[in-house]
Design an enzyme around this catalytic site. Structure first.
Site, PDB file in Angstrom:
ATOM      1  N   SER A  92       3.972 -26.998 -24.150  1.00  0.00           N
ATOM      2  CA  SER A  92       4.922 -26.095 -24.694  1.00  0.00           C
ATOM      3  C   SER A  92       6.356 -26.272 -24.151  1.00  0.00           C
ATOM      4  O   SER A  92       7.091 -27.327 -23.940  1.00  0.00           O
ATOM      5  CB  SER A  92       4.323 -24.820 -24.729  1.00  0.00           C
ATOM      6  N   ASP A 145       1.523 -27.775 -35.440  1.00  0.00           N
ATOM      7  CA  ASP A 145       1.877 -27.100 -34.366  1.00  0.00           C
ATOM      8  C   ASP A 145       1.746 -25.325 -34.720  1.00  0.00           C
ATOM      9  O   ASP A 145       2.638 -24.945 -35.298  1.00  0.00           O
ATOM     10  CB  ASP A 145       2.950 -27.429 -33.617  1.00  0.00           C
ATOM     11  N   HIS A 193      -1.749 -25.722 -30.579  1.00  0.00           N
ATOM     12  CA  HIS A 193      -0.512 -25.751 -29.748  1.00  0.00           C
ATOM     13  C   HIS A 193      -0.914 -26.976 -28.676  1.00  0.00           C
ATOM     14  O   HIS A 193      -0.923 -28.010 -28.923  1.00  0.00           O
ATOM     15  CB  HIS A 193      -0.282 -24.341 -29.441  1.00  0.00           C
TER      16      HIS A 193
END
Length: 333
Positions: free
Chosen positions: A115, A211, A278
């Protein structure tokens, strides 16, 4: 009048961002005061050879998220808010500390993150390489950090506006590639599409084509769905109707188009699966387990290991949803 409106809009955006940063400073992602003292090391950080076959015996360090700009902030002056953005200095201090503890003699090193940490990995990849011995094997792995500068379903450039404000508030431009920042607005150089054009160190990209963070915050942020017609789809890809799936396929196409130049990079690796998730490198279920996502029967861990140790450099791209039955799809419904 147009200039005045633009000025007011910019101030409102800056104020909103500052308030958001202040709120974050009172939570674990914004201050070490509120962080857990211990965190589990799983996935790529695991010491279990069954879970982490290639890197289980390595020395591992987790740098905690705290600055809000992927360790790239370094403003020239204080902003009067009582908030201090010094991500770049935090990064440098951490690196010097690790070098003094033995990193300076490393023979192999892998910088990774997911991330915002994946974005930080791309921003600092070449800098990380410079810290280490010239004869060391040094590479970088960015997980779910390939954020796109895409319009939302209403045509608004949400992420671009957000990045512009972050760069301005935190003085991020100084941490970005100088030639890129001289050629275009600096905030555009914070997007991975531009960053990877200038990285010289070998990079591996792990990214889901759908995502979940980007779907919920770039493509379909709350403000773009006032009637909640996307609510179930935002929470689970299995609840999307055919029209919504078509929109998500367009987002996937934008990702692949943004990666088209990187596909020519001979030293770069890639694992782009068609999952609604994610981060995937830090969880055992998605990194390497009997139920892990696979492309061509390879887990993410096997693909990254093959790439790092030069056993096989692959750029794996999954077929579109819903063909992959190995996905570990998140479902918040």
């Amino acid at each position: 009048m147009g200039v005045l409106q633009g000025t007011i809009s910019r101030r409102v955006l800056d104020l909103d961002l500052t308030i958001g940063c202040f709120t974050l400073s009172l939570k674990p992602l914004g201050s070490s005061k509120y962080m857990e003292r211990q965190v589990p090391f799983s996935g790529i950080l695991s010491c279990d050879p069954a879970q982490n076959p290639d890197f289980f015996s390595w020395n591992k360090v987790k740098i905690r998220y705290c600055d809000g700009a992927s360790f790239a902030g370094h403003p020239e002056s204080e902003n009067g808010t009582g908030l201090f953005f010094r991500g770049q200095l935090i990064w440098e201090a951490v690196m010097h500390e690790l070098l003094s503890l033995g990193l300076s003699s490393a023979k192999q090193a892998l910088l990774s993150g997911c991330s915002a940490g994946g974005l930080a990995t791309l921003i600092h990849c070449d800098d990380f390489r410079k810290f280490l011995p010239k004869d060391a094997t040094v590479k970088c792995l960015a997980d779910a950090g390939f954020f796109l500068d895409e319009k939302d379903i209403l045509g608004n450039q949400v992420m671009g506006s957000f990045y512009r404000d972050v760069v301005q508030l935190q003085g991020v431009a100084k941490s970005l590639h100088k030639e890129c920042a001289a050629r275009m607005e600096p905030y555009k150089c914070l997007f991975p599409r531009e960053i990877i054009k200038n990285i010289k160190t070998p990079v591996f990209l792990v990214n889901p084509a759908y995502d979940i963070w980007q779907i919920q915050n770039i493509l379909i942020p709350d403000a773009s769905d006032p009637h909640h017609s996307w609510q179930n789809c935002r929470l689970s890809i299995h609840k999307c109707n055919p029209s919504q799936i078509a929109t998500l396929q367009g987002f996937r196409s934008s990702l692949l188009e943004a990666l088209s130049e990187f596909q020519k990079n001979k030293e770069g690796g890639m694992f782009i699966n068609s999952c609604f998730v994610h981060c995937q490198t830090w969880m055992a279920n998605t990194w390497h387990s009997p139920k892990s996502p696979r492309i061509n029967n390879k887990t993410i861990a096997e693909s990254v290991g093959d790439w790092f140790f030069n056993r096989n450099i692959l750029k794996q791209i999954d077929c579109p949803y819903p063909c992959d039955r190995t996905c570990y799809d998140l479902d918040f419904t």
